[in-house]
Each structure stands twice: as C-alpha cells, then as structure tokens.
Scaffold this motif. Structure first.
Motif, PDB file in Angstrom:
ATOM      1  N   LYS A  19      67.398  37.085 -15.327  1.00 23.26           N
ATOM      2  CA  LYS A  19      68.598  37.895 -15.565  1.00 23.26           C
ATOM      3  C   LYS A  19      69.680  37.576 -14.526  1.00 23.26           C
ATOM      4  CE  LYS A  19      69.847  42.649 -16.687  1.00 23.26           C
ATOM      5  NZ  LYS A  19      69.344  44.042 -16.805  1.00 23.26           N
ATOM      6  N   ALA A  20      69.286  37.428 -13.261  1.00 21.02           N
ATOM      7  CA  ALA A  20      70.267  37.102 -12.210  1.00 21.02           C
ATOM      8  C   ALA A  20      70.848  35.704 -12.420  1.00 21.02           C
ATOM      9  CB  ALA A  20      69.600  37.203 -10.840  1.00 21.02           C
ATOM     10  N   VAL A  21      69.996  34.759 -12.847  1.00 16.53           N
ATOM     11  CA  VAL A  21      70.491  33.404 -13.109  1.00 16.53           C
ATOM     12  C   VAL A  21      71.472  33.409 -14.270  1.00 16.53           C
ATOM     13  CG1 VAL A  21      69.798  31.108 -13.885  1.00 16.53           C
ATOM     14  CG2 VAL A  21      68.461  32.284 -12.129  1.00 16.53           C
ATOM     15  N   ALA A  22      71.164  34.169 -15.332  1.00 15.22           N
ATOM     16  CA  ALA A  22      72.070  34.236 -16.484  1.00 15.22           C
ATOM     17  C   ALA A  22      73.421  34.801 -16.094  1.00 15.22           C
ATOM     18  CB  ALA A  22      71.430  35.079 -17.588  1.00 15.22           C
ATOM     19  N   ARG A  23      73.440  35.679 -15.075  1.00 17.95           N
ATOM     20  CA  ARG A  23      74.709  36.274 -14.619  1.00 17.95           C
ATOM     21  C   ARG A  23      75.427  35.400 -13.584  1.00 17.95           C
ATOM     22  NH1 ARG A  23      72.403  42.397 -13.602  1.00 17.95           N
ATOM     23  NH2 ARG A  23      72.428  43.102 -15.771  1.00 17.95           N
ATOM     24  N   HIS A  24      74.804  34.272 -13.171  1.00 18.01           N
ATOM     25  CA  HIS A  24      75.387  33.433 -12.130  1.00 18.01           C
ATOM     26  C   HIS A  24      75.610  34.231 -10.841  1.00 18.01           C
ATOM     27  CE1 HIS A  24      76.128  31.177 -15.749  1.00 18.01           C
ATOM     28  NE2 HIS A  24      76.586  30.131 -15.098  1.00 18.01           N
ATOM     29  N   SER A  25      74.689  35.129 -10.511  1.00 21.70           N
ATOM     30  CA  SER A  25      74.904  36.065  -9.406  1.00 21.70           C
ATOM     31  C   SER A  25      74.018  35.705  -8.221  1.00 21.70           C
ATOM     32  CB  SER A  25      74.608  37.498  -9.880  1.00 21.70           C
ATOM     33  OG  SER A  25      74.701  38.396  -8.795  1.00 21.70           O
ATOM     34  N   TRP A  26      74.650  35.174  -7.164  1.00 21.50           N
ATOM     35  CA  TRP A  26      73.908  34.949  -5.920  1.00 21.50           C
ATOM     36  C   TRP A  26      73.482  36.269  -5.285  1.00 21.50           C
ATOM     37  CZ3 TRP A  26      71.832  30.549  -5.117  1.00 21.50           C
ATOM     38  CH2 TRP A  26      72.457  29.348  -5.473  1.00 21.50           C
ATOM     39  N   ALA A  84      68.121  45.489  -9.909  1.00 21.05           N
ATOM     40  CA  ALA A  84      69.258  45.810  -9.041  1.00 21.05           C
ATOM     41  C   ALA A  84      70.519  45.887  -9.861  1.00 21.05           C
ATOM     42  CB  ALA A  84      69.397  44.741  -7.963  1.00 21.05           C
ATOM     43  N   SER A  85      71.365  46.822  -9.539  1.00 21.49           N
ATOM     44  CA  SER A  85      72.646  46.965 -10.244  1.00 21.49           C
ATOM     45  C   SER A  85      73.647  46.000  -9.658  1.00 21.49           C
ATOM     46  CB  SER A  85      73.157  48.412 -10.106  1.00 21.49           C
ATOM     47  OG  SER A  85      74.475  48.491 -10.561  1.00 21.49           O
ATOM     48  N   PRO A  86      74.234  45.131 -10.473  1.00 22.54           N
ATOM     49  CA  PRO A  86      75.218  44.184  -9.939  1.00 22.54           C
ATOM     50  C   PRO A  86      76.391  44.869  -9.281  1.00 22.54           C
ATOM     51  CG  PRO A  86      74.525  43.579 -12.154  1.00 22.54           C
ATOM     52  CD  PRO A  86      73.988  44.930 -11.887  1.00 22.54           C
ATOM     53  N   ARG A 113      57.480  40.881 -14.096  1.00 19.67           N
ATOM     54  CA  ARG A 113      58.705  41.645 -13.835  1.00 19.67           C
ATOM     55  C   ARG A 113      59.660  40.848 -12.952  1.00 19.67           C
ATOM     56  NH1 ARG A 113      56.361  45.821 -12.432  1.00 19.67           N
ATOM     57  NH2 ARG A 113      56.339  45.521 -10.159  1.00 19.67           N
ATOM     58  N   PHE A 114      59.109  40.198 -11.911  1.00 17.90           N
ATOM     59  CA  PHE A 114      59.964  39.403 -11.023  1.00 17.90           C
ATOM     60  C   PHE A 114      60.634  38.254 -11.786  1.00 17.90           C
ATOM     61  CE2 PHE A 114      60.516  35.689  -8.270  1.00 17.90           C
ATOM     62  CZ  PHE A 114      61.342  36.223  -7.283  1.00 17.90           C
ATOM     63  N   LYS A 115      59.885  37.578 -12.653  1.00 21.42           N
ATOM     64  CA  LYS A 115      60.449  36.455 -13.405  1.00 21.42           C
ATOM     65  C   LYS A 115      61.558  36.931 -14.348  1.00 21.42           C
ATOM     66  CE  LYS A 115      59.173  32.440 -16.182  1.00 21.42           C
ATOM     67  NZ  LYS A 115      58.070  31.633 -16.735  1.00 21.42           N
ATOM     68  N   ALA A 116      61.386  38.104 -14.967  1.00 20.29           N
ATOM     69  CA  ALA A 116      62.423  38.634 -15.862  1.00 20.29           C
ATOM     70  C   ALA A 116      63.701  38.935 -15.090  1.00 20.29           C
ATOM     71  CB  ALA A 116      61.900  39.880 -16.562  1.00 20.29           C
ATOM     72  N   LEU A 117      63.553  39.571 -13.907  1.00 23.96           N
ATOM     73  CA  LEU A 117      64.740  39.875 -13.102  1.00 23.96           C
ATOM     74  C   LEU A 117      65.395  38.597 -12.569  1.00 23.96           C
ATOM     75  CD1 LEU A 117      63.382  42.974 -11.114  1.00 23.96           C
ATOM     76  CD2 LEU A 117      64.953  42.967 -13.063  1.00 23.96           C
ATOM     77  N   PHE A 118      64.574  37.598 -12.233  1.00 25.67           N
ATOM     78  CA  PHE A 118      65.111  36.324 -11.756  1.00 25.67           C
ATOM     79  C   PHE A 118      65.942  35.650 -12.864  1.00 25.67           C
ATOM     80  CE2 PHE A 118      65.052  31.837 -10.756  1.00 25.67           C
ATOM     81  CZ  PHE A 118      65.217  31.806  -9.380  1.00 25.67           C
ATOM     82  N   TYR A 177      78.719  35.332 -21.239  1.00 26.61           N
ATOM     83  CA  TYR A 177      78.573  36.176 -20.052  1.00 26.61           C
ATOM     84  C   TYR A 177      79.296  37.516 -20.231  1.00 26.61           C
ATOM     85  CZ  TYR A 177      78.352  37.524 -15.145  1.00 26.61           C
ATOM     86  OH  TYR A 177      78.106  38.198 -13.990  1.00 26.61           O
ATOM     87  N   LEU A 178      80.490  37.473 -20.823  1.00 24.32           N
ATOM     88  CA  LEU A 178      81.234  38.716 -21.036  1.00 24.32           C
ATOM     89  C   LEU A 178      80.497  39.669 -21.969  1.00 24.32           C
ATOM     90  CD1 LEU A 178      84.859  37.279 -21.363  1.00 24.32           C
ATOM     91  CD2 LEU A 178      84.097  38.919 -19.644  1.00 24.32           C
ATOM     92  N   ARG A 179      79.663  39.144 -22.836  1.00 22.54           N
ATOM     93  CA  ARG A 179      78.955  39.990 -23.804  1.00 22.54           C
ATOM     94  C   ARG A 179      77.576  40.428 -23.321  1.00 22.54           C
ATOM     95  NH1 ARG A 179      81.219  36.722 -29.139  1.00 22.54           N
ATOM     96  NH2 ARG A 179      83.094  38.021 -29.367  1.00 22.54           N
ATOM     97  N   LEU A 180      77.269  40.144 -22.038  1.00 22.25           N
ATOM     98  CA  LEU A 180      76.047  40.683 -21.450  1.00 22.25           C
ATOM     99  C   LEU A 180      76.222  42.180 -21.176  1.00 22.25           C
ATOM    100  CD1 LEU A 180      75.141  37.857 -18.890  1.00 22.25           C
ATOM    101  CD2 LEU A 180      73.977  38.380 -21.044  1.00 22.25           C
TER     102      LEU A 180
END
Length: 529
Positions: A75-82, A123-125, A68-73, A170-173
């Motif tokens: 996902k955050a990387v794909a969004r470029h979200s620090w 987490a919700s962006p 689960r942690f790897k999937a969320l990690f 990214y816009l189509r995520l």
C-alpha cells in the motif's frame, strides 16, 4: 536571469537558456538541475517503484503478521510514500518478536517497543505528513480532468500518457500522501508544459499550411472571380480562434468549392475538347476542299482543251457530258463540305454557349456563399443555417438558445466623417474583436449593413447579456485605428431567447425592438426583449 519565471513553461525556457549560457549539454540530469535552480526548488529523488515492488514480492507470508506487513508495504509503495514506508518499518521493528538468546532464553524487549496493536493498524498518510487529507470529491474531479485531457495532450508522448495514467490511478486511491501527490503533480505539469508547447506548434504549423494552400489556389486562379472570393473567405475562416463548429463549417465550405471547381473544370475541358475537334475538322475539310478544287479545276481545264480541239458536234458531245458530270460532282462535294462545316459551326456555338452558361453559374454561386466577404463572419444564409442547427440541437438536448442583435452606433456619421472605406474597415474591426471575445460555441454573422446577430447556444438571457457586455468592453479596449486617428466604436444590442416552436423571424423582431430601446436609453447598452 531577469524577472523570476512563474509558470512551468517559463521555468523550462529559462532552464534551457541557463544551459546554453553555461555551455552544458541538455541531458535530462543537467536540465533537471537547471530547472530546479530556476524554480528555486529542490530536486526530488525518483521513486524506485520497480525495485520496491520486487522487494514486496520477496517478502514472506508465513505468519499473519508477515501477511499484514506485506499488505501495508504494498500500500505504501502504491502511494509512492517514503513517509509511510519509514513509519511501517519503525513500527515493524519495534514490535518484532524478541530474538532467541544463546542460552535459550528470550532477549529483553526494548523499553521503547511499540505496542502490538499499533502495528496491526495501517498508518494514516495524513498523520505521517502532518497535513489534512484531500477530499475524495476533489481528488476524483482532478483525476477526471487529467483523464479527459490525456487523449489530446499525450497523443504523441507515451511517457506523458504513462505519467497521466499513473496520476489518475493514484488520485483514485482511498487515501493520498500530500507530499507524494504534490511531487507527482509537479512532474506531470513539467512534462505537460512541453507537450502543450508541441501541440500548439503543430496546430500553428497546420493552420499556416492550410492558409498557404488557400493563398496558392487563389494566386493561380486570377481569371476566376468566384473562386478567388471563396479562397479569400476560406483564409479568413481559418483564422484562430477555431472551434469545432467553425472547423465543420470550414470543411463544408471547402468541400463545396472543391466539388464546384471539379464540375467547372470537367465541363470546361469538355467544351475545350469540342472546340479543338471542331477546329481540327474544319482545317481538315478545308484542306480536302482545296485538293478537290484543284482536281476539279484540272478536269475543267482538260475539258476546255478538248473542246478547243473538237471539229464537230460529235466530238463535243462526250466532252460536254464529262464537264456536266464534273460540275455535278463538284457541287455535291461542295454541299457536303458546307453541311459539315455548318454542323461544326453549330457544335462550336453550343460549346461556346456551354462555357458562357458555366461562367454565369459560377457568378451566381457567389450568392450561395455562407460568409460575408467583407467581414469574414456569416452572412444571412449562413446565419439561417446556424440558427437551424442550434435550434435542432436545443430541442434534442433540452437546452436554451439566445440571440443578440447588434447595431453600430452612429455608423452614418462615421461614414460621412471618415468615408465609406473607413466604415467598411470599422465593420471588419468589430467582427475581428468579436471573434476573439466570444465563446467558442457562439456564432456571429452580419445581418445587413451595420447590423450583426450573435447566436448563443446553451445560454440564458442573463448570461447572453453578460457575453455581449464583455464584447462591448473588449471593443472599447481595442480602439479602431483609421490612419493615425483612433476611433471608439460602440454598438447597442437587444438580447432575447428563442422560444420553442417560434419562427426565428419573431425572435429577431423582438431582439430588434430591444436594440432600439438600448439606443433610446443612451446607446452602447444591452437590453433584454
């Protein structure tokens, strides 16, 4: 540094000037710092996408929590979200299993530990950023805009294409991080500004080169009025603003000129070659005639001397016989030369007639030109082609086509007051303003005298009236300058829709009637018919 720059292009130019003033090399780091200094923004640190993806690949997947942690990690990387990465790490560390104590017991869980259920949910962006989420339909429309424009603006810029494709993905995520999206859009806009400037420069250079070619052809053909008229019309047709319709028409007209000029050149060369052959044969026959005449003259002289020495009729008989044979041979040769020269003269006459016919044909070709030589817009023939093309397209696509008939107000008084040359210049001024004011899909042509017709495809009568009224406002804003005198040119117009299976002439008559209503209502007006 003067007034603050507002657009990315202006900011980029000011940044370049700032580097030049400080005598700094235009490295990417220096330019980025100068750009943000001019814009008043903070430089954004690049997102280490490749390194974080390597870290994600190395993460273990031995337990459900690790999966689960790897999937969320990822996902955050794909969004470029620090922000998402920070929140994920805090949640993970707060809910991690307690470390085993040296005595075999468990270390106490921190009092501030986050419940396990919080780590189980992504987490919700939008919560992390404190901003409202972006509507999916808006994100999809933005992605479509970037995706559609990429082939045009990124044709020669691989980096711009990569940035655009990454932005589209990214816009189509399903969800977006506002700060990340803002940064990606800013980076893309910054790179896009350079791509657009380069494309505009290439376009202007190509148009300049095309105009130079036309002018060169015109300059080397001073004795060909038809070709000169065509070249001048092509120069006017190549003036911006351009559209696909104008380029297709320009291509067709240039093809006609090239084909006709090639035919004319080929026929002229054939006629010139025939004339050269005729002259060469004539000179050859003339030389041969001169030689043979000298030979016959010598024979006659020999016969004359033999007759002088003859003492009897028996001595004279063979001399007379030889003289008769020589005269007959001379007459035969002379007749043959006459026949050959007569044939050559006929061939020369035919060649001259062919050259004259070709010149007349070139003169007549001026009548087939599709553009008005004074204003550069379509003439009646070109208008007819444009109307036929748009009506066929409307039938295929089920769209509507409108036409507007324009008539310059008080044109006779303008001619009487300022002269016919000023009247011609006024018509050209109207055509120039119309080319700048009309939409790319609209077509204008000179119908006759001071009358113009505008073809407005995929347009309702109400929209057509709005287009024509905008042209009236633009014409009022750009006064016609005659010498030092500024002259306001206005026109009255009638607008109508082309009906299915209706002759074009009927629609033009309806627009003409509406135009006269506009004149009677006070001029400088637009009426529907």
């Amino acid at each position: 540094m003067g007034s603050p720059a507002s657009t990315p292009q202006e900011i980029a130019r000011e940044a370049v000037r700032l580097l030049a003033a400080r005598r700094l090399p235009p490295t990417p780091e220096n330019f980025q710092a100068a750009y943000h200094e001019v814009a008043g923004t903070r430089p954004l640190q690049p997102f280490p996408l490749a390194q974080l993806r390597q870290i994600a690949q190395a993460l273990p997947e031995r337990t459900p929590a690790q999966v689960r942690f790897k999937a969320l990690f990822n996902k955050a990387v794909a969004r470029h979200s620090w922000d998402d990465l920070e929140k994920l790490l805090v949640q993970h560390l707060g809910t991690a299993p307690a470390a085993t104590a040296p005595d075999g017991g468990a270390s106490p869980t921190p009092a501030a530990a986050v419940p396990a259920c919080a780590a189980a949910q992504p987490a919700s962006p939008s919560d992390a950023a404190g901003e409202a989420p972006i509507a999916p339909e808006i994100a999809e429309q933005a992605a479509r805009v970037v995706d559609v424009a990429l082939p045009l603006v990124a044709a020669d810029d691989a980096r711009l294409r990569e940035m655009g494709e990454e932005l589209v993905r990214y816009l189509r995520l399903p969800q977006h991080h506002a700060a990340t999206l803002k940064r990606m859009l800013a980076d893309y806009a910054w790179r896009l500004s350079f791509g657009v400037d380069e494309q505009l420069g290439v376009r202007q250079a190509l148009l300049g080169l095309l105009k130079q070619v036309f002018e060169h052809i015109d300059a080397i053909s001073p004795d060909n009025p038809w070709l000169r008229q065509q070249m001048q019309a092509l120069v006017q047709a190549a003036e911006p603003p351009l559209s696909q319709r104008r380029l297709e028409d320009l291509q067709a007209r240039l093809k006609d000129v090239i084909v006709k000029q090639a035919e004319a050149r080929e026929q002229t060369l054939r006629a010139q070659e025939l004339m050269r052959q005729t002259l060469a044969t004539f000179l050859e026959r003339l030389a041969q005639t001169t030689v043979s005449t000298g030979q016959y003259h010598a024979k006659f002289e020999a016969c004359a001397q033999a007759l002088e020495r003859a003492e009897s009729l028996a001595d004279m008989a063979p001399v007379v016989q030889e003289a008769i044979q020589t005269a007959r041979a001379f007459a035969a040769d002379t007749q043959r030369v006459v026949d050959e020269l007569t044939d050559l003269r006929d061939r020369a006459d035919r060649a001259e007639a062919e050259v004259q016919r070709l010149r007349r044909e070139l003169d007549q070709m001026a009548e087939l030109v599709t553009h008005d030589l004074l204003t550069g817009v379509l003439n009646r023939k070109g208008l007819q082609s444009a109307l036929d093309r748009e009506t066929r397209r409307a039938e295929r696509t089920g769209t509507r086509v409108c036409i507007a008939l324009l008539d310059v107000d008080d044109f006779k008084r303008l001619n009487d007051t300022l002269g016919h040359l000023a009247g011609d210049a006024a018509l050209k001024h109207l055509a120039d303003v119309a080319r700048r004011s009309l939409r790319p899909q609209d077509t204008i042509g000179r119908y006759g005298g001071e009358e113009f017709i505008i073809v407005l495809p995929d347009t309702t009568p109400e929209e057509a009236c709005g287009v024509v009224q905008r042209l009236q406002r633009d014409l009022s804003a750009h006064l016609f300058l005659q010498g030092e005198q500024q002259v306001l040119i206005t026109f009255s117009a009638g607008v109508t829709e082309l009906r299915r299976d209706e002759p074009v002439e009927a629609a033009i008559a309806r627009a003409d009637a509406a135009m006269y209503k506009a004149k009677r209502a006070g001029k400088n007006r637009v009426m529907q018919g």
